[in-house]
Design an enzyme around this catalytic site. Structure first.
Site, PDB file in Angstrom:
ATOM      1  N   TYR A 117     -16.806  14.370  21.007  1.00 11.02           N
ATOM      2  CA  TYR A 117     -16.963  15.722  20.487  1.00 11.02           C
ATOM      3  C   TYR A 117     -16.153  16.756  21.256  1.00 11.02           C
ATOM      4  CZ  TYR A 117     -18.657  20.411  20.033  1.00 11.02           C
ATOM      5  OH  TYR A 117     -18.682  21.777  19.899  1.00 11.02           O
TER       6      TYR A 117
ATOM      7  N   CYS B 289       0.822  -1.207   0.000  1.00  8.39           N
ATOM      8  CA  CYS B 289       0.000   0.000   0.000  1.00  8.39           C
ATOM      9  C   CYS B 289       0.855   1.255   0.000  1.00  8.39           C
ATOM     10  CB  CYS B 289      -0.918  -0.024   1.213  1.00  8.39           C
ATOM     11  SG  CYS B 289      -1.648  -1.651   1.480  1.00  8.39           S
TER      12      CYS B 289
ATOM     13  N   ASP C  35      -6.246 -11.763  -1.261  1.00  8.99           N
ATOM     14  CA  ASP C  35      -6.839 -11.324  -2.530  1.00  8.99           C
ATOM     15  C   ASP C  35      -7.321 -12.479  -3.401  1.00  8.99           C
ATOM     16  OD1 ASP C  35      -6.179  -8.779  -1.794  1.00  8.99           O
ATOM     17  OD2 ASP C  35      -4.696  -8.442  -3.381  1.00  8.99           O
TER      18      ASP C  35
HETATM   19  C1  LIG Z   1      -0.081  -0.204  -5.031  1.00  9.86           C
HETATM   20  C2  LIG Z   1      -1.035  -0.866  -4.114  1.00  9.86           C
HETATM   21  C3  LIG Z   1      -1.702  -0.081  -3.148  1.00  9.86           C
HETATM   22  C4  LIG Z   1      -2.603  -0.681  -2.296  1.00  9.86           C
HETATM   23  N1  LIG Z   1      -3.229   0.102  -1.352  1.00  9.86           N
HETATM   24  C5  LIG Z   1      -4.093  -0.470  -0.493  1.00  9.86           C
HETATM   25  C6  LIG Z   1      -4.709   0.288   0.507  1.00  9.86           C
HETATM   26  O1  LIG Z   1      -4.452   1.501   0.647  1.00  9.86           O
HETATM   27  N2  LIG Z   1      -5.583  -0.322   1.346  1.00  9.86           N
HETATM   28  C7  LIG Z   1      -5.858  -1.660   1.235  1.00  9.86           C
HETATM   29  O2  LIG Z   1      -6.644  -2.172   2.035  1.00  9.86           O
HETATM   30  N3  LIG Z   1      -5.271  -2.407   0.301  1.00  9.86           N
HETATM   31  C8  LIG Z   1      -4.406  -1.851  -0.571  1.00  9.86           C
HETATM   32  N4  LIG Z   1      -3.796  -2.627  -1.522  1.00  9.86           N
HETATM   33  C9  LIG Z   1      -4.172  -4.048  -1.600  1.00  9.86           C
HETATM   34  C10 LIG Z   1      -3.400  -4.906  -0.625  1.00  9.86           C
HETATM   35  O3  LIG Z   1      -2.048  -4.670  -0.754  1.00  9.86           O
HETATM   36  C11 LIG Z   1      -3.743  -6.347  -0.885  1.00  9.86           C
HETATM   37  O4  LIG Z   1      -5.123  -6.525  -0.673  1.00  9.86           O
HETATM   38  C12 LIG Z   1      -2.993  -7.309   0.005  1.00  9.86           C
HETATM   39  O5  LIG Z   1      -1.627  -7.128  -0.100  1.00  9.86           O
HETATM   40  C13 LIG Z   1      -3.384  -8.729  -0.349  1.00  9.86           C
HETATM   41  O6  LIG Z   1      -2.633  -9.616   0.375  1.00  9.86           O
HETATM   42  P1  LIG Z   1      -2.288 -11.040  -0.192  1.00  9.86           P
HETATM   43  O7  LIG Z   1      -1.388 -11.659   0.799  1.00  9.86           O
HETATM   44  O8  LIG Z   1      -3.524 -11.736  -0.573  1.00  9.86           O
HETATM   45  O9  LIG Z   1      -1.515 -10.760  -1.529  1.00  9.86           O
HETATM   46  P2  LIG Z   1      -0.136 -10.056  -1.740  1.00  9.86           P
HETATM   47  O10 LIG Z   1       0.122  -9.109  -0.652  1.00  9.86           O
HETATM   48  O11 LIG Z   1      -0.127  -9.539  -3.124  1.00  9.86           O
HETATM   49  O12 LIG Z   1       0.893 -11.238  -1.612  1.00  9.86           O
HETATM   50  C14 LIG Z   1       0.841 -12.352  -2.444  1.00  9.86           C
HETATM   51  C15 LIG Z   1       2.248 -12.827  -2.664  1.00  9.86           C
HETATM   52  O13 LIG Z   1       2.205 -14.142  -3.127  1.00  9.86           O
HETATM   53  C16 LIG Z   1       3.284 -14.328  -4.020  1.00  9.86           C
HETATM   54  N5  LIG Z   1       2.996 -15.485  -4.866  1.00  9.86           N
HETATM   55  C17 LIG Z   1       1.981 -15.612  -5.757  1.00  9.86           C
HETATM   56  N6  LIG Z   1       2.010 -16.832  -6.307  1.00  9.86           N
HETATM   57  C18 LIG Z   1       3.070 -17.470  -5.756  1.00  9.86           C
HETATM   58  C19 LIG Z   1       3.603 -18.736  -5.940  1.00  9.86           C
HETATM   59  N7  LIG Z   1       3.056 -19.587  -6.772  1.00  9.86           N
HETATM   60  N8  LIG Z   1       4.686 -19.085  -5.240  1.00  9.86           N
HETATM   61  C20 LIG Z   1       5.239 -18.214  -4.365  1.00  9.86           C
HETATM   62  N9  LIG Z   1       4.769 -16.990  -4.163  1.00  9.86           N
HETATM   63  C21 LIG Z   1       3.683 -16.624  -4.847  1.00  9.86           C
HETATM   64  C22 LIG Z   1       3.328 -13.034  -4.782  1.00  9.86           C
HETATM   65  O14 LIG Z   1       4.609 -12.827  -5.318  1.00  9.86           O
HETATM   66  C23 LIG Z   1       2.989 -12.028  -3.720  1.00  9.86           C
HETATM   67  O15 LIG Z   1       4.119 -11.417  -3.138  1.00  9.86           O
HETATM   68  C24 LIG Z   1      -2.868  -2.063  -2.370  1.00  9.86           C
HETATM   69  C25 LIG Z   1      -2.197  -2.842  -3.314  1.00  9.86           C
HETATM   70  C26 LIG Z   1      -1.292  -2.254  -4.161  1.00  9.86           C
HETATM   71  C27 LIG Z   1      -0.579  -3.094  -5.156  1.00  9.86           C
HETATM   72  C1  LIG Z   2     -15.773  26.354  27.972  1.00  5.94           C
HETATM   73  C2  LIG Z   2     -16.574  25.133  27.719  1.00  5.94           C
HETATM   74  C3  LIG Z   2     -16.094  24.172  26.843  1.00  5.94           C
HETATM   75  C4  LIG Z   2     -16.811  23.011  26.608  1.00  5.94           C
HETATM   76  N1  LIG Z   2     -16.317  22.087  25.728  1.00  5.94           N
HETATM   77  C5  LIG Z   2     -17.034  20.976  25.484  1.00  5.94           C
HETATM   78  C6  LIG Z   2     -16.586  20.043  24.531  1.00  5.94           C
HETATM   79  O1  LIG Z   2     -15.533  20.232  23.900  1.00  5.94           O
HETATM   80  N2  LIG Z   2     -17.312  18.918  24.318  1.00  5.94           N
HETATM   81  C7  LIG Z   2     -18.492  18.699  24.992  1.00  5.94           C
HETATM   82  O2  LIG Z   2     -19.134  17.676  24.756  1.00  5.94           O
HETATM   83  N3  LIG Z   2     -18.963  19.578  25.890  1.00  5.94           N
HETATM   84  C8  LIG Z   2     -18.255  20.709  26.146  1.00  5.94           C
HETATM   85  N4  LIG Z   2     -18.744  21.617  27.036  1.00  5.94           N
HETATM   86  C9  LIG Z   2     -19.989  21.306  27.750  1.00  5.94           C
HETATM   87  C10 LIG Z   2     -21.229  21.678  26.949  1.00  5.94           C
HETATM   88  O3  LIG Z   2     -21.156  22.990  26.524  1.00  5.94           O
HETATM   89  C11 LIG Z   2     -22.438  21.458  27.827  1.00  5.94           C
HETATM   90  O4  LIG Z   2     -22.498  20.101  28.179  1.00  5.94           O
HETATM   91  C12 LIG Z   2     -23.731  21.828  27.131  1.00  5.94           C
HETATM   92  O5  LIG Z   2     -23.721  23.153  26.723  1.00  5.94           O
HETATM   93  C13 LIG Z   2     -24.886  21.606  28.094  1.00  5.94           C
HETATM   94  O6  LIG Z   2     -26.067  22.040  27.518  1.00  5.94           O
HETATM   95  P1  LIG Z   2     -27.244  22.566  28.424  1.00  5.94           P
HETATM   96  O7  LIG Z   2     -28.291  23.038  27.483  1.00  5.94           O
HETATM   97  O8  LIG Z   2     -27.606  21.550  29.424  1.00  5.94           O
HETATM   98  O9  LIG Z   2     -26.621  23.771  29.226  1.00  5.94           O
HETATM   99  P2  LIG Z   2     -26.077  25.129  28.684  1.00  5.94           P
HETATM  100  O10 LIG Z   2     -25.590  24.986  27.325  1.00  5.94           O
HETATM  101  O11 LIG Z   2     -25.141  25.639  29.712  1.00  5.94           O
HETATM  102  O12 LIG Z   2     -27.356  26.038  28.655  1.00  5.94           O
HETATM  103  C14 LIG Z   2     -28.120  26.297  29.796  1.00  5.94           C
HETATM  104  C15 LIG Z   2     -28.670  27.687  29.680  1.00  5.94           C
HETATM  105  O13 LIG Z   2     -29.745  27.822  30.576  1.00  5.94           O
HETATM  106  C16 LIG Z   2     -29.748  29.146  31.061  1.00  5.94           C
HETATM  107  N5  LIG Z   2     -30.497  29.173  32.301  1.00  5.94           N
HETATM  108  C17 LIG Z   2     -30.193  28.555  33.465  1.00  5.94           C
HETATM  109  N6  LIG Z   2     -31.144  28.777  34.364  1.00  5.94           N
HETATM  110  C18 LIG Z   2     -32.056  29.563  33.771  1.00  5.94           C
HETATM  111  C19 LIG Z   2     -33.270  30.144  34.215  1.00  5.94           C
HETATM  112  N7  LIG Z   2     -33.711  29.936  35.447  1.00  5.94           N
HETATM  113  N8  LIG Z   2     -33.952  30.892  33.341  1.00  5.94           N
HETATM  114  C20 LIG Z   2     -33.520  31.106  32.089  1.00  5.94           C
HETATM  115  N9  LIG Z   2     -32.373  30.587  31.639  1.00  5.94           N
HETATM  116  C21 LIG Z   2     -31.671  29.820  32.466  1.00  5.94           C
HETATM  117  C22 LIG Z   2     -28.299  29.463  31.222  1.00  5.94           C
HETATM  118  O14 LIG Z   2     -28.083  30.858  31.208  1.00  5.94           O
HETATM  119  C23 LIG Z   2     -27.675  28.748  30.060  1.00  5.94           C
HETATM  120  O15 LIG Z   2     -27.465  29.609  28.967  1.00  5.94           O
HETATM  121  C24 LIG Z   2     -18.046  22.802  27.287  1.00  5.94           C
HETATM  122  C25 LIG Z   2     -18.537  23.762  28.151  1.00  5.94           C
HETATM  123  C26 LIG Z   2     -17.833  24.925  28.364  1.00  5.94           C
HETATM  124  C27 LIG Z   2     -18.368  25.939  29.294  1.00  5.94           C
END
Ligand SMILES: Cc1cc2nc3c(=O)[nH]c(=O)nc-3n(C[C@H](O)[C@H](O)[C@H](O)COP(=O)(O)OP(=O)(O)OC[C@H]3O[C@@H](n4cnc5c(N)ncnc54)[C@H](O)[C@@H]3O)c2cc1C
Ligand SMILES: Cc1cc2nc3c(=O)[nH]c(=O)nc-3n(C[C@H](O)[C@H](O)[C@H](O)COP(=O)(O)OP(=O)(O)OC[C@H]3O[C@@H](n4cnc5c(N)ncnc54)[C@H](O)[C@@H]3O)c2cc1C
Ligand SMILES: CC(C)(COP(=O)(O)OP(=O)(O)OC[C@H]1O[C@@H](n2cnc3c(N)ncnc32)[C@H](O)[C@@H]1OP(=O)(O)O)[C@@H](O)C(=O)NCCC(=O)NCCS
Ligand SMILES: CC(C)(COP(=O)(O)OP(=O)(O)OC[C@H]1O[C@@H](n2cnc3c(N)ncnc32)[C@H](O)[C@@H]1OP(=O)(O)O)[C@@H](O)C(=O)NCCC(=O)NCCS
Lengths: 557, 557
Positions: A436, A42, A293
């Site tokens: 979040y 890959c 594969d």
């Molecule tokens: C450029 C590229 C990018 C890729 N990017 C991603 C990606 O981002 N995400 C993803 O999920 N997959 C990706 N893949 C796919 C992933 O690499 C394959 O799904 C995975 O490698 C399959 O594993 P495998 O063991 O079945 O086959 P392979 O990894 O191909 O290995 C099989 C091996 O068996 C050998 N072989 C075959 N026949 C014989 C034999 N008769 N005798 C001895 N040896 C033999 C071959 O030479 C080969 O080395 C990518 C593939 C390529 C080519």
């Molecule tokens: C600085 C900060 C960062 C945060 N970061 C995150 C985060 O990253 N991720 C996350 O999940 N949570 C975060 N939180 C928490 C998130 O904001 C709270 O969980 C969420 O806002 C709660 O919602 P709520 O409606 O219960 O209360 P609030 O959003 O606080 O709203 C309650 C409102 O009710 C009003 N109120 C209260 N009593 C009365 C009343 N008697 N009459 C009228 N109005 C009233 C208040 O004035 C207030 O505005 C953060 C909080 C703060 C303060």
């Protein structure tokens, strides 16, 4: 116990490593026909792109480290050329010396991976035409790019030009990587959209992004012929009769399971030509297992078995093969195809079934589109994402999820992957409690939002219409754009009238309730508010455009 | 139908908005005693830190926009001063004019949030001592910081100094934000670790990161007194007898539910002093619902009900209150406390129960620690994370998850949050199929890795010992460090001998199988390989240090 593994990368190395941990006394021989085991396939595009600078970083394990850590006998440049299931032996050829020998096994693990699909067009064997599967492929492409871009830098030639045929994940990673190197890139894709693992409206924003980065993307065009030119370049002829000059052509039109060995040994294959395995990853021969594969696995949503060539499943299947070989009872359930790709600053991916797949399988579904920002809009560094959830219209079961956007896309895909795997419903998505804080999400996460809209659909609180139903769905209907006049001016659906949401309650008062109304706004939120008003006033057929103008334009572009 | 809502921010505004969508004809009045509705509390620290530059961005909705979009009568600067549940009326005071009136309701939603905990120490009322809950608090702190940092920039005074009391999420966000402004910051925390929602070994790396950024972090120290000084600053005296000069003191030692109204109205409270609600968010009075920071809710793992003041739950509870008021049957299951915080370049958070909570509740659990990188190690821009999963030692049910690190932490928390919510087991974590490409993850995702280790524990394939068992668990045991001699040189557990994993098979051959062996390496992977060897050779008691030297050092630092 003697365990023989064919293929030494993702699945194969995983079988061997896990088997050693379960059985310290087993003899474990790993045959790899290439010159590297356990490398990071890959990562290959990124070394070409100079993003991964150190080539050694791609070699996760070596035969020496496998010996030292795990007492595994890893034989590189050793190809298994045939299997004798009755005798329980394999024939092995030393690729470098040509020497052949047989090796007996108690258990055989087939992990040969897949081979790049070869399309039989004239000129396909030209030296400028390359696939990217192994370290050797990478080395050759990189050497060419190094040489030609250096020449271009020295003014000895014009910019290097590449055509990437196939706009799947690997194709787009190559397009980006080559672009980083200063190569002029054209991407050619036969389908009418890029990125087959997602649906059209999710892929379009990525296509547009590629274009803004200067990649020439041609959809609905396939490579028809490749002709050598006098200056050492090739001319790629497209099915559209266009011609593109190129110094390098990357063929990335998919892979085919490597089943020659299995076929010759008489093992059963699945309907898509992969090795058939049971839920213990055992083939039709009780002493032979397979993973990666090369195998077909069930899907959580679609009937039948599928080829899903992805690294995660290959690794986990390998581990399960080892379990079962070593006498454990380990079941592999399904592969859901969770995948993701970085395309310049964008990220896109999907999990579960796509809309196209559901349609093809005749499975009832509905879709909901939302466009939330990756994290709180007021905290810097975020942008709108395009998130689509497919679900069962009756039960609400999540059948698939897709997204494209900038930040936080991979995370939502993972959450949706959990939902698909665990058979959760869109009602569950309404409730999930995700992490979040402003730099990471929103109090109502994008996944919750998708859950709200989808659940509202099932509850009948919102009735959606879809871009692909245009214009049919709007015939005889009042098309209403509830955005601001400024938004309406910039673009609107043909035939739409503008009634901004703030004036909607008033201005809709005397509308005929029997005339269908097709509402839309930018993303669906404001038109949903409008629909709730009409629904409660008894309008017979008011509908909201799923995903609003954003989804509409992505679909019709 | 007349719906009255008390509190106009996260929960309250959500009730009102959703109620309108469900009932176009309802009269909806929202009382907010502050001067802003629907603002982004969570963004407040970042505006002080100048990361969110535009203050307006924090005002998600205004009374005008609520009127226009949703026909909601939002009355700011109106405080509800009492409830008469029998008469179904509230008394309201116009905060600016002092005018009082009553308003009748059919349904009342109490969403008054929480108030900052006020610790009664000498000097707490000094004007330099501030809490951060509302826009007004932010404005005052920001004005002070703007003034004093500008003076400092002009050389008219030394650097501004702040003490943040309490190292929870808000405290650390404030520490970072003030530091961004050039303020010298000391964080004082009474507990022996920062970040109460995670356990010690997950919090330590964040504490170290804060210190490398120049924040003076003091754990095990509380503010004991605050004294005015002649130059306009204060002297903060700590319980440790240390003194810190400060121009600003931020008190962030937690919040208490705002229950004055509920109490006076005779509504039942829960064991932690929050408003008691049933699973429909209805209080003990059938016409009164409550949501947000003021209520207690069940937990998915711990018995009883808890205060969990978080924005996501507040928003979703508000939505459910509206559903039930409008005659729908909507159930709120529990709050699992999924939370996350950015601390400079690090990210930390948790979901479900912590080890401390499980211990306090007497719930059987086991922990597994892994230290994978956020995405594929060979792709740039990643670093090791500290990931801990707590699970039922019999069934494997995931009881909690925590992580700290740099990239991809929030994503793994979300996946673990899904696991806790859906009662998944660590065996499920082994199987989950997450989105993988090198910039986003690993073929075996960190969550899979945690699943492997935890499941291996239950299957008996690995037996863990924990940092907190040191030195007891090593008494009479052979302590073996299986890292390289170089790693061993730099640091090792006292009494450990060094047997690098590559030599382990040989050098352990003649060890006495009855002497306990305590193995460790950097993270646990190599010592697991060593343990598998010893286990299969019949060693009576070989154990691997969970999370290796990394977790050990984080615990003992
Ligand atoms: C450029 C590229 C990018 C890729 N990017 C991603 C990606 O981002 N995400 C993803 O999920 N997959 C990706 N893949 C796919 C992933 O690499 C394959 O799904 C995975 O490698 C399959 O594993 P495998 O063991 O079945 O086959 P392979 O990894 O191909 O290995 C099989 C091996 O068996 C050998 N072989 C075959 N026949 C014989 C034999 N008769 N005798 C001895 N040896 C033999 C071959 O030479 C080969 O080395 C990518 C593939 C390529 C080519
Ligand atoms: C600085 C900060 C960062 C945060 N970061 C995150 C985060 O990253 N991720 C996350 O999940 N949570 C975060 N939180 C928490 C998130 O904001 C709270 O969980 C969420 O806002 C709660 O919602 P709520 O409606 O219960 O209360 P609030 O959003 O606080 O709203 C309650 C409102 O009710 C009003 N109120 C209260 N009593 C009365 C009343 N008697 N009459 C009228 N109005 C009233 C208040 O004035 C207030 O505005 C953060 C909080 C703060 C303060
Ligand atoms: C690396 C490779 C050989 C697999 O080797 P592996 O030994 O299984 O190693 P991993 O790094 O995956 O570690 C997983 C094992 O370590 C254990 N482990 C990981 N961290 C641990 C910790 N902190 N404590 C204890 N055990 C730990 C896991 O339990 C698991 O063991 P198990 O399978 O017996 O349960 C194989 O994945 C490979 O070749 N990868 C490169 C190729 C590839 O995947 N390409 C496609 C993607 S680019
Ligand atoms: C904004 C706020 C007033 C809630 O308002 P809201 O109208 O429910 O709006 P939201 O933006 O949350 O949107 C959710 C609604 O829009 C719908 N919606 C969202 N996107 C949609 C789309 N693309 N198509 C159709 N409907 C969509 C959802 O279904 C949901 O409606 P429902 O609840 O009836 O199902 C309230 O959350 C608030 O005051 N927030 C700020 C304070 C706060 O939360 N502070 C703490 C965090 S900083």
């Amino acid at each position: 116990m003697k365990i023989v593994v064919v293929g030494g990368v993702a699945a194969g190395a995983s079988v061997a490593a896990r088997a050693r941990r379960l059985d310290e006394d087993a003899e474990i021989i790993l045959f790899e026909r290439g010159h590297h085991v356990s490398f990071a396939n890959c990562g290959l595009p990124y070394h070409i792109g100079n993003v991964i600078k150190d080539r050694e970083r791609l070699l996760v394990q070596t035969p020496e480290s496998l010996r030292e850590l795990l007492d595994i006998d890893a034989r590189i440049a050793h190809e298994v050329t045939s299997i004798d299931p009755a005798a329980k032996t394999v024939t092995v050829k030393d690729v470098d010396t040509g020497e052949q020998y047989t090796e007996a096994y108690d258990a055989l693990a087939l992990c040969p991976g897949a081979n790049a699909v070869h399309i039989p067009i004239p000129g396909i064997d030209a030296p400028q035409v390359r696939v990217l599967r192994r370290i050797g492929d990478m080395d050759k492409i990189k050497a060419l790019v190094d040489r030609e871009t250096e020449q271009a830098a020295r003014g000895e030639r014009g910019a290097m030009r590449a055509v990437v045929v196939g706009a799947g994940y690997i194709g787009l990673e190559m397009a980006e990587s080559l672009h980083h190197r200063g190569v002029q890139v054209t991407v050619v894709e036969a389908a009418d959209q890029i990125l087959p693992p997602v649906d059209r409206e999710i892929a379009t924003p990525v296509m547009n992004h590629l274009r803004t980065r200067g990649i020439d993307v041609r959809v609905g065009a396939s490579a028809a012929a490749i002709a050598q030119q006098a200056d050492g370049s090739v001319k790629v002829e497209l099915s559209t009769n266009a011609f593109i000059d190129a110094d390098l052509v990357i063929m990335s039109v998919g892979v085919r399971p490597a089943t020659e060995l299995a076929k010759a040994a008489g093992l059963e294959l699945g309907p898509h030509g992969g090795i058939k395995v049971d839920d213990h990853m055992r083939t039709s021969d009780p002493s032979i297992w397979a993973a990666g594969d090369a195998v077909e696995t069930p899907h959580p949503v679609l009937p039948g078995t599928y080829l899903t060539p992805l690294a995660g499943p290959a690794n986990r299947q390998g581990r399960i093969v080892a379990d079962n070989i070593c006498g454990r009872d380990s079941v592999y359930t399904f592969t859901q195809g969770t995948s993701v790709v970085k395309v310049f600053d964008m990220v896109a991916g999907g999990t579960g079934a796509t809309e196209r797949q559901l349609k093809a399988a005749g499975i009832a579904y509905r879709a909901a589109h939302v466009h939330p920002s990756g994290h709180a809009g007021y905290y810097p560094g975020t942008a709108m994402m395009h998130l689509k959830v497919l679900f069962d219209p009756e039960t609400g079961r999540v059948l698939g999820g897709q997204a494209s956007g900038f930040d936080g896309v991979d995370k939502r895909l993972d959450v949706l992957a959990m939902a698909v795997r665990e058979k959760l419903t869109v009602f569950d998505l309404e409730e999930v409690e995700l992490a979040y804080a402003p730099p990471f999400g929103s109090a109502k996460d994008p996944v919750n939002m998708a859950g709200f809209v989808a659940s509202n659909t099932i509850r009948g609180d919102i009735k959606l219409w879809y871009p692909q139903e245009f214009p049919a769905a709007t015939e005889g209907a009042r098309i209403v754009d509830v955005r601001t006049p400024q938004e309406y001016e910039l673009w609107h659906i043909p035939g739409a009238v503008n009634v901004p949401i703030g004036e909607f309650r008033e201005r809709s008062r005397d509308w005929d309730k029997n005339v269908p109304v097709r509402l839309y706004c930018a993303v669906g939120f404001r038109s949903y508010l409008a629909e709730r008003i009409l629904d409660q006033r008894g309008f017979a057929d008011a509908r909201t455009l799923s995903g609003g103008a954003n989804t509409f334009r992505a679909w019709h572009e």
